[in-house]
Write an enzyme that holds these catalytic residues in place. Structure first.
Site, PDB file in Angstrom:
ATOM      1  N   ARG A  55       0.856  -1.191   0.000  1.00 10.61           N
ATOM      2  CA  ARG A  55       0.000   0.000   0.000  1.00 10.61           C
ATOM      3  C   ARG A  55       0.888   1.237   0.000  1.00 10.61           C
ATOM      4  O   ARG A  55       1.723   1.419   0.894  1.00 10.61           O
ATOM      5  CB  ARG A  55      -0.917  -0.020   1.232  1.00 10.61           C
ATOM      6  N   HIS A  72      -3.421  10.665   0.548  1.00  9.63           N
ATOM      7  CA  HIS A  72      -2.830  10.510   1.881  1.00  9.63           C
ATOM      8  C   HIS A  72      -2.255  11.880   2.262  1.00  9.63           C
ATOM      9  O   HIS A  72      -1.058  12.036   2.469  1.00  9.63           O
ATOM     10  CB  HIS A  72      -1.776   9.399   1.876  1.00  9.63           C
ATOM     11  N   GLU A 106      -7.597   8.032   6.311  1.00 10.80           N
ATOM     12  CA  GLU A 106      -7.866   8.660   7.599  1.00 10.80           C
ATOM     13  C   GLU A 106      -8.452  10.074   7.483  1.00 10.80           C
ATOM     14  O   GLU A 106      -7.847  11.045   7.957  1.00 10.80           O
ATOM     15  CB  GLU A 106      -6.589   8.688   8.452  1.00 10.80           C
ATOM     16  N   ASN A 164      -7.253   1.141   9.970  1.00 11.98           N
ATOM     17  CA  ASN A 164      -5.958   1.503  10.565  1.00 11.98           C
ATOM     18  C   ASN A 164      -6.141   1.512  12.078  1.00 11.98           C
ATOM     19  O   ASN A 164      -7.047   2.175  12.588  1.00 11.98           O
ATOM     20  CB  ASN A 164      -5.509   2.896  10.116  1.00 11.98           C
ATOM     21  N   TYR A 216      -4.108   1.803  15.916  1.00  4.70           N
ATOM     22  CA  TYR A 216      -2.905   2.021  16.732  1.00  4.70           C
ATOM     23  C   TYR A 216      -3.182   1.795  18.219  1.00  4.70           C
ATOM     24  O   TYR A 216      -2.439   1.089  18.867  1.00  4.70           O
ATOM     25  CB  TYR A 216      -2.318   3.412  16.460  1.00  4.70           C
ATOM     26  N   GLU A 219      -3.258  -0.413   8.113  1.00  4.49           N
ATOM     27  CA  GLU A 219      -2.110   0.108   8.875  1.00  4.49           C
ATOM     28  C   GLU A 219      -2.161  -0.444  10.286  1.00  4.49           C
ATOM     29  O   GLU A 219      -3.215  -0.440  10.924  1.00  4.49           O
ATOM     30  CB  GLU A 219      -2.120   1.640   9.017  1.00  4.49           C
TER      31      GLU A 219
HETATM   32  O1  IFM Z   1       2.434   7.871   9.737  1.00  4.55           O
HETATM   33  C1  IFM Z   1       1.065   7.807   9.966  1.00  4.55           C
HETATM   34  C2  IFM Z   1       0.311   7.587   8.664  1.00  4.55           C
HETATM   35  O2  IFM Z   1       0.605   8.570   7.734  1.00  4.55           O
HETATM   36  C3  IFM Z   1      -1.165   7.588   8.913  1.00  4.55           C
HETATM   37  N1  IFM Z   1      -1.531   6.690   9.984  1.00  4.55           N
HETATM   38  C4  IFM Z   1      -0.761   6.744  11.192  1.00  4.55           C
HETATM   39  C5  IFM Z   1       0.711   6.674  10.894  1.00  4.55           C
HETATM   40  C6  IFM Z   1       1.534   6.697  12.199  1.00  4.55           C
HETATM   41  O3  IFM Z   1       1.259   7.824  12.958  1.00  4.55           O
END
Ligand code: IFM
Length: 469
Positions: free
Chosen positions: A95, A139, A184, A311, A313, A373
């Site tokens: 990606r 992006h 995002e 995505n 985190y 992600e």
């Molecule tokens: O680096 C970023 C990415 O551009 C978008 N999602 C989160 C990543 C880490 O912060």
């Protein structure tokens, strides 16, 4: 501490050779993800126009240590080495994002042939190495002239975005099955237009909400343009964060629900349910900023997608708002977990929770999911021999991949997992201070050195392929 928090606290160090490591279905896509402005550099070469990030990086104090993406990882010149790294990793999907200002320098009008040629070569080389290209159209590098005309606050930008989608797909659709429209949009609206921490650096708070609607409209219009150009599968990549209430009190529960609406539902309910979530907690009878919605928009936005990019985190812990805040929640630190260099708590179970929540919330409306992600930043200094022993990243990936398997065992249709990121790269307002890569980059020499996690991921993918995990 809520039960959810305690449930996430388990040890998750498991070497890939563990016999209990989950086996994923044949055809599951293992990959890595990057984005143009974070790796390419070469910002003035071959006719590339300016983006909002070029402008924002020059704003004093905007980026840590005044760093910019001018050179980044110099991927624009070193892409053959980067494709070779991906081939060595054994991934099936890559990606990356197409830099809009490289392909259409002013955001409208004529195409820059050199820009499209760059991606054309990259795509051919990926395919020659058995890697399926998975491009993201946006992006975050909006052409600056479009921002000057109102950016995502303007209703014209979605139409310009669809035109860009058409230009890109007319050249590349014949070789690329799955395209992603936006990355995002929550972050663009919140950090870019509401809080001013990201480009374009506007501080409009809730006044930023038209940027949410116009991005979603851009997604819908671009999807139609992609399909007209022959694209078979279209997705969008949203970032999600389980919204945890700090206590059982109704006030904290309300705060978590409000945050959930803003972060997790605002960009997904319109796509999958054709309507915005209840935003009453934000005032104005829930109509905050969404009077820009016009007849027909929701139909455009909710046209079926073929996959949802997720995505993930970390979760977010919420409590009732403190005095004097305009928002109906207060974000708290999450205690009791290891943290990354970015101070994100490491909570693999949050990914299972997120995926099962999406499945429960959207039912049959939820298309197949790709984890587009997932990753972590750590200090990652090379040792005297130049090696980076990033055991913490191995633990992180191990835990989160198991969390995906748990969600699949619970019935969620997940088709792929992509690590953020292949390379250490430009981490937006943090500059080069957050290293997310499987590959270490020395920013003085641009030398690439695979970290221990690169070997772990390579071996895990190989083990999956040979059915011996
Ligand atoms: O680096 C970023 C990415 O551009 C978008 N999602 C989160 C990543 C880490 O912060």
């Amino acid at each position: 501490m809520p039960a959810d928090l305690r449930a996430g606290q388990r040890g998750y160090h498991h070497p890939v050779s563990d016999s209990d490591f989950p086996a994923f279905p044949a055809g599951f896509a293992w990959g890595v993800a990057t984005a143009a402005y974070q790796i390419e550099g070469a910002v003035t070469e071959d006719g590339r126009g300016e983006s909002v990030w070029d402008t924002f990086c020059r704003r004093p104090g905007a980026i840590r240590d005044g760093q910019t993406g001018d050179v980044a990882d110099d991927h624009y010149h070193r892409w053959p080495e980067d494709v070779a790294l991906m081939a060595a990793l054994g991934i099936g999907a890559y990606r990356f994002s197409l830099a809009w200002p490289r392909i259409q320098p002013t955001g409208s009008g004529a195409v820059n042939a050199a820009g499209l040629d760059f991606y054309d070569r990259l795509v051919d080389n990926l395919i020659a190495n058995g890697i399926s290209p998975m491009p993201t159209l946006f992006h975050w590098d909006l052409p600056q002239p479009l921002e000057d005309a109102g950016g995502w606050l303007s209703r014209d930008t979605p139409y310009r975005f669809a035109e860009f989608a058409s230009l890109a797909a007319n050249r590349l659709a014949d070789r690329i099955p799955l395209w992603i429209t936006l990355n995002e949009p929550f972050v663009v609206t919140t950090l870019g237009y509401a809080l001013g921490v990201h480009a374009p650096g506007r501080t409009m708070m809730l006044g930023a909400l038209p940027a949410a609607h116009h991005q979603l409209l851009g997604h819908g219009l671009a999807m139609a343009a992609l399909r007209a150009a022959g694209v078979r599968q279209v997705a969008i990549a949203n970032n999600y964060s389980p919204a945890w209430a700090g206590s059982d009190s109704p006030a904290d529960a309300g705060a978590a629900a409000a945050y959930d609406a803003l972060h997790n539902r605002l960009y997904t309910d319109p796509l999958l349910l054709g309507r915005y979530p209840d935003l009453a907690a934000f005032g104005d009878g829930g109509a905050v900023g969404l009077d820009c919605v016009r007849d027909g928009d929701m139909e455009t936005i909710s046209a079926p997608i073929d996959a949802l990019g997720v995505n993930y985190y970390a979760p977010t812990l919420l409590s009732a708002p403190q005095d004097g805040t305009a928002l109906p929640f207060h974000i708290q630190p999450i205690p009791g977990y290891p943290v990354t260099a970015f101070s994100n708590p490491v909570v693999p179970a949050g990914l299972t929770e997120l995926l099962t929540t999406l499945a429960a919330r959207y039912g049959s409306q939820l298309p197949p999911v790709y984890i587009t992600e997932n990753g972590c930043s750590f200090a990652d200094d090379p040792d005297a021999a130049g090696q980076v022993d990033d055991q913490q990243r191995i633990d992180y990936l191990d835990g989160h991949i198991r969390a995906v398997a748990d969600a699949m065992a619970a019935g969620v249709d997940v088709r792929g997992y992509l690590v953020w990121s292949l390379l250490d790269n430009f981490e937006w307002a943090e500059g080069y201070h957050q290293r997310f890569g499987l590959v270490h980059v020395d920013y003085d020499t641009l030398r690439r050195s695979p970290k221990a996690s690169f070997g772990w991921y390579r071996d895990m993918i190989a083990a999956q392929r040979h059915g011996s995990s």
